[in-house]
Every structure is written in C-alpha cells, then in structure tokens.
Design a protein around this motif. Structure first.
Motif: not given
Ligand code: ZN
Length: 247
Positions: A55, A71, A123-124, A186
């Motif tokens: 992102h 995030e 990522h989260y 993640e």
């Molecule tokens: Zn993400």
C-alpha cells in the motif's frame, strides 16, 4: 506500467507455439536467473532482497478500528526494521521508502528481471474481529521454501492464542507476476483488537522483522533444505486486476 506482464505473456505464447516449455525454468537449475514460471527449487545464495511495504499514499490498506493504525504505515515501518535486521548480510532494496503509492503492476515489473534476487511483500490483514494470526501467500514453486520459513518465523513470534493460519497458495499479482521468487506476508490482523494492539507495539514489529530476517538468511544459506516437498507446478497466466477475487 504493464510492460513486465506483457513481455511475460509474450514469452508464454511463444513458449506454447514452439512447444519449448522445458526451458531453464523447468530444469530446476536456473543459476539464479529470473524465470517467469518459477517451476524450480527455491533459491540459495541469492544476494539481494527487495522489501515491498504494501500500500502507500492514497491507498492506506486496512485501518484498525481499535488502535487507528493504518496498514500502509505499519508495513513501511516493518520494512525498514527488516532492512536493519538484515544488517548488510544481504543487499536490500526498499520498493518504497516513504508514503508513496505504487501500482501493483509497477511493483511486479520493478522486481522482474533481477538475477539472484527475491521479493518479500509486507502487509497487515483485516477480516472479522475473531480472526487472528500470521499468514503467508505464495504461488511459485521456487517460493515454497521461503514461504515455509516465513510462516514458521512469524508463528514463532506471534502468541499461541493467535494460532497458525498457515500458508496459502494464491495467484496474486505479487506472488505470480514477478519472475523471481516472491512471497507476501500478512503479519497480523488489524481487525482483531488483541492482535492490533500487539502490531501497534514497535517491539513486537521488531521481533517480527528479526524473525523474517532470520528466515531470509536461512534460505540464503540452505536453500529449501528442511522445508518439505515442493508443491506441484501450476501453469496459470499472470494475475490481472480484472481477475475474480480468490482466483
Ligand atoms: Zn495489504
């Protein structure tokens, strides 16, 4: 910028027309060179890691309702921690080093064509509030060993109550389209209040970054040794934004 994807498609069609698909990617010995399919064992002795913070800019990704953290900020922070934890033992490139938006296809194209290089995307996650725990996404055969090491590493840091959500083989733009080994992590669910609180703690993110760094260095030293059998090769086209979700 779709150039990387288009040239990959051209190679695929040329491959189908000439029936020469048993190229270097199928041989299992590609000497660290890029390979659009990745049907080979995982890398060993690579010298560069591209660290992709998910992102950025106008795209915040998930936002925790309990901590308010975004995030995109946690991913960038974790990317920089990972770079520090690797401590020069392997070359690192940050896909983004500030709050910048980069298209997924651009990320895939920038990672492609690089020899002796792997990509890890950070990522989260977000879902129902009861779901928690780290997950690892991969697609290429040559990314399975790395994915196994990453999932083990994250599970060793996350608390037992988070459980182990395991590895998911999914054709995403950052697991299918780069022509180098690539894995998407993640790290935790921002939608789960307990896990969001953990992910908001810099010390927790540092522990995660240290564990992810160890996984990278283990893969660099040992290749796939100890990561179990390779999955079956799948011939599927590059992932596109128009693909149905989960395909
Ligand atoms: Zn993400």
């Amino acid at each position: 910028m779709l150039r990387g994807v288009k040239s990959g498609l051209f190679t695929l069609f040329a491959c189908l027309l000439t029936a020469s698909c048993a190229g270097p990617g199928a041989s299992g010995t590609n000497n660290g060179r890029p390979d659009m399919w990745g049907h080979r064992p995982g890398p060993q002795g690579f010298d560069t890691v591209i660290i992709d913070a998910g992102h950025g800019g106008k795209d915040s990704g998930a936002t925790s309702r309990s901590t308010g953290q975004k995030e995109k900020d946690l991913a960038l922070d974790t990317a920089k921690r990972l770079q520090r934890q690797l401590g020069g033992r392997v070359k690192t490139r940050l896909m983004r080093s500030d709050d910048t938006f980069i298209e997924l296809d651009d990320r895939a194209a920038r990672a492609s064509g690089k020899s002796n290089t792997i990509l890890v995307s950070l990522h989260y996650n977000s879902s129902g509030s009861g779901i928690r725990g780290p997950e690892t996404y991969y697609w290429r055969v040559d990314s399975h060993g790395l994915a196994t090491r990453f999932q083990r590493a994250m599970t060793s840091v996350s608390p037992a109550e988070s459980g182990n959500r395991g590895m998911v083989r999914r054709r995403l733009r950052l697991t299918r389209n780069p022509d180098i080994p690539c894995v998407l992590l993640e790290i935790g669910y921002l939608s789960n209040p307990a896990e969001a609180k953990l992910c908001a703690d810099p010390a927790y993110r540092d522990k995660m970054a240290a564990a992810i760094a160890r996984a990278i260095l283990d893969q660099q030293a040992k290749g796939d040794a100890g990561t179990g059998p390779l999955p079956r090769p799948i011939n599927a086209p590059p992932s596109r934004p128009t693909d149905p979700p989960g395909s």
